[in-house]
Design an enzyme around this catalytic site. Sequence first.
Site, PDB file in Angstrom:
ATOM      1  N   HIS A 506       0.827  -1.206   0.000  1.00 40.18           N
ATOM      2  CA  HIS A 506       0.000   0.000   0.000  1.00 40.18           C
ATOM      3  C   HIS A 506       0.863   1.258   0.000  1.00 40.18           C
ATOM      4  CE1 HIS A 506      -3.522   2.531   1.320  1.00 40.18           C
ATOM      5  NE2 HIS A 506      -2.535   3.251   1.823  1.00 40.18           N
ATOM      6  N   GLU A 507       1.790   1.324   0.948  1.00 38.46           N
ATOM      7  CA  GLU A 507       2.593   2.538   1.049  1.00 38.46           C
ATOM      8  C   GLU A 507       3.466   2.745  -0.181  1.00 38.46           C
ATOM      9  OE1 GLU A 507       2.064   4.850   3.142  1.00 38.46           O
ATOM     10  OE2 GLU A 507       0.592   3.649   4.229  1.00 38.46           O
TER      11      GLU A 507
END
Length: 723
Positions: A506-507
């Site tokens: 995600h990051e």
Amino acid sequence: MNTRLALALAATLGLALPAYSVTANAAATQSAEQANPFFAESPLPLHYPQFDRIKDADFAPAFDAGMAQQLKEVEAIANNPAAPTFENTLIALENSGAVLDRATTVFFSLIGADTNDTRKKLQADYSAKFAAHSDAINLNGKLFQRIEKLYNDRATLGLDAEGLRLVEKYHDNFVRSGAKLGDADKAKLKAMNAELANLGTKFSQNVLAEVNGSFIVVDDVKQLDGLSAEQIAAAAEAAKARKLDGKYVIALLNTTGQPSLTNLTNRELRQKIYETSVSRGSRGGEYDNTALVSRIMTLRAEKAALMGFPNFAAYSLGNQTAKTPEAVNAMLGQLAPAAVANAKREASDLQAMIDAEQKAAGKPTFELQPWDWAFYSEKVRQAKYNFDESQLKPYFEMTKVLEDGVFFAAGKEFGLSFKQRTDLPVYHADVTVYDVFNEDGSQLAIFIFDPYARESKRGGAWMNAYVSQSGLTGDLPVVANHLNIPKPPAGKPTLLTWDEVTTTFHEFGHALHGMFSDVKYPYFAGTAVPRDFVEFPSQVNEMWSDEPTILANYAKHYQSGAAMPQALLDKVIAAAKFNQGFATTEYLGAAMLDQNWHQIGVKDVPAPADVIKFERAALEKDGIYYAPVPPRYRTTYFSHIMGGYSAGYYAYIWSEVLDANTQKWFRENGGLTRANGDRFRETLLSKGGSVDAMELFRNFAGHEPQIEPLLEKRGLTTGAASN
């Protein structure tokens, strides 16, 4: 820098910005300026920060001189006798404030990633000063007259689409910052913003101090039954670090749920951990945040009224893709009934497990409580899918997840390659640095990876840019990802949970958004998009975490190197919708709390002083209250909404609507291919904020967003199974 500083500071401090006159430190000498690493661009590759030269003592002189320099630059722009042009006004603003931009970018990055007492004091000392500095720019009447003239004449300026959008965005942001207010109202706004800055800083510092101070001390190792040997060793090390030799410490994260609740068999200890977690910020004492919450919400309601809006949510959402509180309420309200119904179905499975276990042990049963959910949902997961998290973790060694998973997927999708470098300085020994290259070998960016939790680091996971891409200057991005993975004892591998794996993907989606930026004006660079759009690219990148070819490349046993068995891979994918009723309900609880606080109108101020009572009433009103599933954050430690996500926590699920549509598009168009990646990069990821966010989505997907893919993804469709 420019007005982008004002916006960045607003997001960081939880303000919308105050008037202040700053002069350079009279004692600063030329030699001191030469020694200060912020007074000139870093000579390191891509202007990477000189962490080995930066001292805490450098920040205040750079702040003072940087603010003075920028105010001088702004005054020159505002008082320019020549008629306003795009170049002598907006481009000049884009190029202003370089020293301040460099200093504040590093400072606020370190405040999140590696703070200390000196930095905390600086943050407290300068929060109102920064807000005042922003107001000195945004409320400068002569400057606004020039911007408004350009705005009114924009159709005749001969600008391309990006230049035209820059004129419109500058004008909108100055208006939203109070540029059209009368002098008396500007004075009120400045006072509000200064107070909000101080209150926001105090809130964030209280949250960090209390989460660090709210650790649980365990005397007997038997109480830690259920934890792995590595987790127990880490608890012993945490105790030793606090001079509690022979004991064990369970540290807390800044969320309602705590990782240890999944494994601890001792129900009393689970209850103690949970109750300590949810009482943070509301149990009296030095770090109690209830009075701060009431005052912040009162000020925000009054500020919204001053700006002509019925409440702060209406003011905040005006430049988001949602546009109105009504649109947000409608979307959250559509999801809440299905989420709670799903959570209740899941709870019935957990209660059945509790009843069966207690009966088998000849003990009376008990009613499912919040501190039981993670523990028994893991048991139900094992029963339904015949695997548990402990089976997965040996296959998720952190470096392999990053390099053979996240980076590998970026190579397949976009042709990127990565090379670790050890010659650049870092601010903490846990940080690693990588060069990032395009397929043709040209450098795209530098990527910084900071994975571990520590007392000097705020909770959660996030991305930030130390250097943003700019077509004006030719700058390429330096971006960082920050996680909060518990650090194992020395010599032990870092093995991730599945949630930590997906968070890493995600990051990096945020990082890609920053690295792929290809805009002319720094105002639009990277993730400078609406809050309710910024989570979209990162959520899309999560889809590759369980894509079979990617998962097979990184999911290898940390000792033997053996690939995760296909049967276990299949179970991971099959269980993707497990516990989604809980996950959606706890998220919606927090998002709806955020809206309830920020939809308080000026007629209802002061905001409620009994924060916990207000929470309960708000959750019940919205039909999202369900005792076994508390909100992901209680208000008193809900840092998102006291900072840049005020009235914006809904953005995660709003963005997930776009994400679900995009995942569906990828699946229907061949999945993980270079052609698809190139299309995503070219039509959306590279554009930053230079094009309207929803136009970017339509350009990529070819249609308006639809909610059905999200309902399917989260298992919230009619008749969805409880798993």
